[in-house]
Design an enzyme around this catalytic site. Structure first.
Site, mmCIF file in Angstrom:
data_model
loop_
_atom_site.group_PDB
_atom_site.id
_atom_site.type_symbol
_atom_site.label_atom_id
_atom_site.label_comp_id
_atom_site.label_asym_id
_atom_site.label_seq_id
_atom_site.Cartn_x
_atom_site.Cartn_y
_atom_site.Cartn_z
ATOM 1 C CG HIS A 1 -4.068 12.070 5.979
ATOM 2 N ND1 HIS A 1 -3.930 10.806 5.453
ATOM 3 C CD2 HIS A 1 -2.808 12.471 6.305
ATOM 4 C CE1 HIS A 1 -2.652 10.461 5.443
ATOM 5 N NE2 HIS A 1 -1.944 11.457 5.962
ATOM 6 C CG HIS B 1 -7.125 3.344 0.377
ATOM 7 N ND1 HIS B 1 -6.842 2.729 1.578
ATOM 8 C CD2 HIS B 1 -6.094 4.190 0.159
ATOM 9 C CE1 HIS B 1 -5.714 3.199 2.062
ATOM 10 N NE2 HIS B 1 -5.236 4.083 1.227
ATOM 11 C CE1 TYR C 1 -1.602 2.918 1.963
ATOM 12 C CE2 TYR C 1 -0.386 1.411 3.383
ATOM 13 C CZ TYR C 1 -1.464 2.255 3.162
ATOM 14 O OH TYR C 1 -2.406 2.425 4.149
ATOM 15 C CG HIS D 1 -4.048 -0.024 1.322
ATOM 16 N ND1 HIS D 1 -4.977 0.219 2.304
ATOM 17 C CD2 HIS D 1 -3.275 -1.045 1.786
ATOM 18 C CE1 HIS D 1 -4.781 -0.613 3.318
ATOM 19 N NE2 HIS D 1 -3.764 -1.389 3.017
ATOM 20 C CG HIS E 1 0.727 9.322 9.479
ATOM 21 N ND1 HIS E 1 1.995 9.839 9.467
ATOM 22 C CD2 HIS E 1 0.234 9.566 8.234
ATOM 23 C CE1 HIS E 1 2.272 10.370 8.290
ATOM 24 N NE2 HIS E 1 1.214 10.215 7.518
#
Length: 603
Positions: A398, A249, A216, A319, A400
């Site tokens: 969203h 993304h 990231y 990402h 994790h």
């Protein structure tokens, strides 16, 4: 003279008609396959597709560069190659075959007696091969994957040598991989873009992509000094040529206006050198994921940025997915914002639904499908929404790493009325803002219920809520208009009732541990001896205990009122998931695979 003038005008008109026809003939027609992704990191396999909601089927175009002996392509629940729904092209050395197939738990491939993939064309090209085939969304075949408008895990494999039969193929010996995408894109008309629209590119310059599987990358930039309020009306990805398979993304965040400055930074988001203030750059302006096209705001609304009360600082997050761990790749990908100074009728807003980022919401270890639910209550919407309500047009789910399913449902008068957004195959590695197929109107007094399903089978300790990547979240960022002061409408179990749970665990615990109140909540959860009693009791607690509501303005200040020890919304009727529609069988399925006849054509 009048006759001459008439003839002259007629000749000119004919000439213009012919010229227009010629120019239209030279124009590049829109591709019949509007969606396109590379399947593998090397770009050997490229998939394009289109969607027919009228026929409820998808046409796929699979390009294979440097074809060897065959290829397999399909879908599975989480991207595994076992128990997958497949279509296979292979050769026995003399003849080529095409078949609808499936793989068992051992990776062995079998012919599906119901052939639902239909081969339309197989064509050799200078680069290799192009396959054109189609399949219905749903087939009611137990061996087939039901294609819905959520995340789809695509799987693929390369056949390096001929096989005497389909059953002789075992996935374990193939070069395989997976790709995530939303196949059923909403069929929405593209809104008009204002003539005074300008563009701004937010891109990280000349990034050397690390030779590791997942990176990231964070990059900070800023708006020009004195940048006045504008409306973003659309945005689109900018992907460096040749890196289409690496850029997975991207998101653009605006920083909190409370900070006068944010340090400039370009590096991995988990770097120790990353300034702490970047953690306060969380207001989403744009989000793109592989396979998505340009994102358009409704004609009556735009996302405001710039001007008083708005931070000048933006954070781009890219990402990179680099499973081959390629070295030396340079990238300058990002997102292009299209914005206008001609403000639209409504400011679009982003509202957070779901669970508060707090450790009081936790998932026990070794759970395959543990559900946590957050509420935006009728008391909050009654107080914070305008009498005419608001209209949700897009959503970004969203969690994790342990998130597997996410759904938000709207309830009115105690009855669930409609789904705002659902992803039964959610992946934390594939997050994008998705346009809804129709607006969802939320009125004062409505309830929004967001539930997340988690899998913690590979964890030994409880997973608590929080900001860390090994902690968990359950959030739906809904995009709506007109913008209101309500920016966060979320809940969590009342802390006092959670302490009663820990006290109960202590009373019934014979082991030498203590979930003591003087310890922090994460420490208390870490001390719980997980068994059927402690698991079921925690699940029951979350299902009946009162909640603490966060009904917050954009300033992070709660609306006036009492928000602690609030009862759970009472829901007397829930929605049922729709049963898949089975297409009529027009002919008897073939007893065996289809023999492939190759045509020749240009790439």
């Amino acid at each position: 003279m009048r006759e001459a003038a008439s003839i002259y005008c007629t000749v000119v008109a004919c000439y213009l008609v012919i010229l227009l026809a010629v120019l239209q003939g030279l124009a590049t027609p829109e591709s019949p396959f509007p969606y396109h992704i590379p399947l593998d990191p090397k770009g050997t396999l490229e998939l394009s597709w289109n969607v027919s909601y009228a026929q409820e089927d998808i046409h796929f175009q699979l390009r294979v560069h440097g074809l060897r002996a065959g290829v397999l392509f399909g879908m599975s629940d989480r991207g595994e190659l076992e128990n997958a729904d497949l279509v296979v092209l292979w050769t026995d050395g003399d003849t080529a075959y095409f078949a609808d197939a499936w793989s068992d738990q051992k990776g062995q491939i079998h012919l599906d007696p119901q052939q639902d993939y239909q081969l339309l064309q197989a064509q050799r090209t200078p680069e290799g091969l192009t396959l054109l085939f189609k399949r219905p969304f749903g087939t009611c075949d137990p061996k087939d994957y039901l294609i819905e408008d959520d995340t789809v895990h695509l799987v693929y494999g390369i056949l390096e040598e001929p096989f005497r039969s389909l059953e002789a193929i075992n996935i374990s010996g193939l070069q395989t991989g997976l790709q995530r995408v939303q196949l059923l894109k909403p069929d929405l008309p593209i809104p008009a873009v204002p003539s005074d629209t300008r563009t701004m590119e937010i891109r990280a310059p000349d990034v050397q992509v690390p030779g590791q599987e997942t990176t990231y990358w964070c990059y900070v930039t800023e708006l020009p000094a004195g940048f006045s309020k504008h409306h973003i009306v659309m945005y689109e990805p900018i992907v460096t040529e040749g890196n289409e398979a690496l850029v997975h993304h991207m998101e653009v965040f605006q920083c909190a206006a409370a900070f006068e400055s944010i340090p400039h930074f370009s590096g991995p988001c988990d770097s120790k050198m990353k300034p702490d203030r970047l953690n306060f750059c969380r207001h989403v302006l744009a989000a793109w994921a592989l396979g998505a096209k340009a994102f358009y705001y409704p004609e009556e609304a735009g996302l405001a940025f710039g001007g008083p009360g708005s931070s000048r600082y933006l954070r781009l997050e890219v990402h990179y997915h680099n499973p081959l761990k390629l070295e030396g790749r340079r990238d300058s990908s990002g997102i292009r914002l299209h914005y206008t100074a001609s403000l639209r009728r409504f400011d679009a807003g982003i509202m957070e639904l779901g669970l508060v980022y707090t450790p009081v919401m936790a998932i026990p270890p070794r759970e395959s499908a543990f559900v946590l639910t957050g509420y935006c209550t009728d008391k909050c919407t009654q107080l914070a929404l305008p009498p005419s309500g608001v209209h949700i047009f897009a959503s970004q789910l969203h969690t994790h790493l342990t998130g597997r399913k996410v759904v938000t449902v709207l309830a009115r008068d105690g009855r669930e009325r409609e789904v705002v957004n659902r992803d039964n195959h959610y992946s934390p590695h594939f997050q994008e803002i998705r346009m809804l197929r129709k607006l969802v109107s939320v009125h004062p007094g409505d309830v929004l219920i967001t539930s997340c399903t988690y899998n913690t089978e590979d964890r030994k300790l409880a997973t608590v809520g929080g900001f860390g990547i090994l902690e968990e979240m359950c959030v739906n960022y809904v995009h709506y208009y007109p913008q209101t002061q309500l920016e966060l409408c979320k809940s969590a179990v009342d802390d006092g009732f959670l302490q009663k749970y820990f006290h109960l665990v202590n009373r019934f615990n014979s082991e030498d541990v203590c979930t003591c109140p003087q310890a922090s909540v994460p420490q208390q959860f870490a001390s719980v001896p997980w068994n059927s009693f402690t698991r079921d009791t925690l699940k029951a607690l979350y299902g009946f205990a009162p909640i603490s509501m966060h009904c917050n303005k954009s300033s992070a200040v709660r609306f006036q009122g009492e928000w602690n020890l609030q009862p759970l919304p009472e829901i007397t009727a829930t929605l049922e998931e729709p049963a898949p529609q089975c297409p009529p069988r027009q002919s008897q399925s073939p007893a065996g695979p289809a023999v492939v006849s190759f045509g020749r054509g240009r790439s």
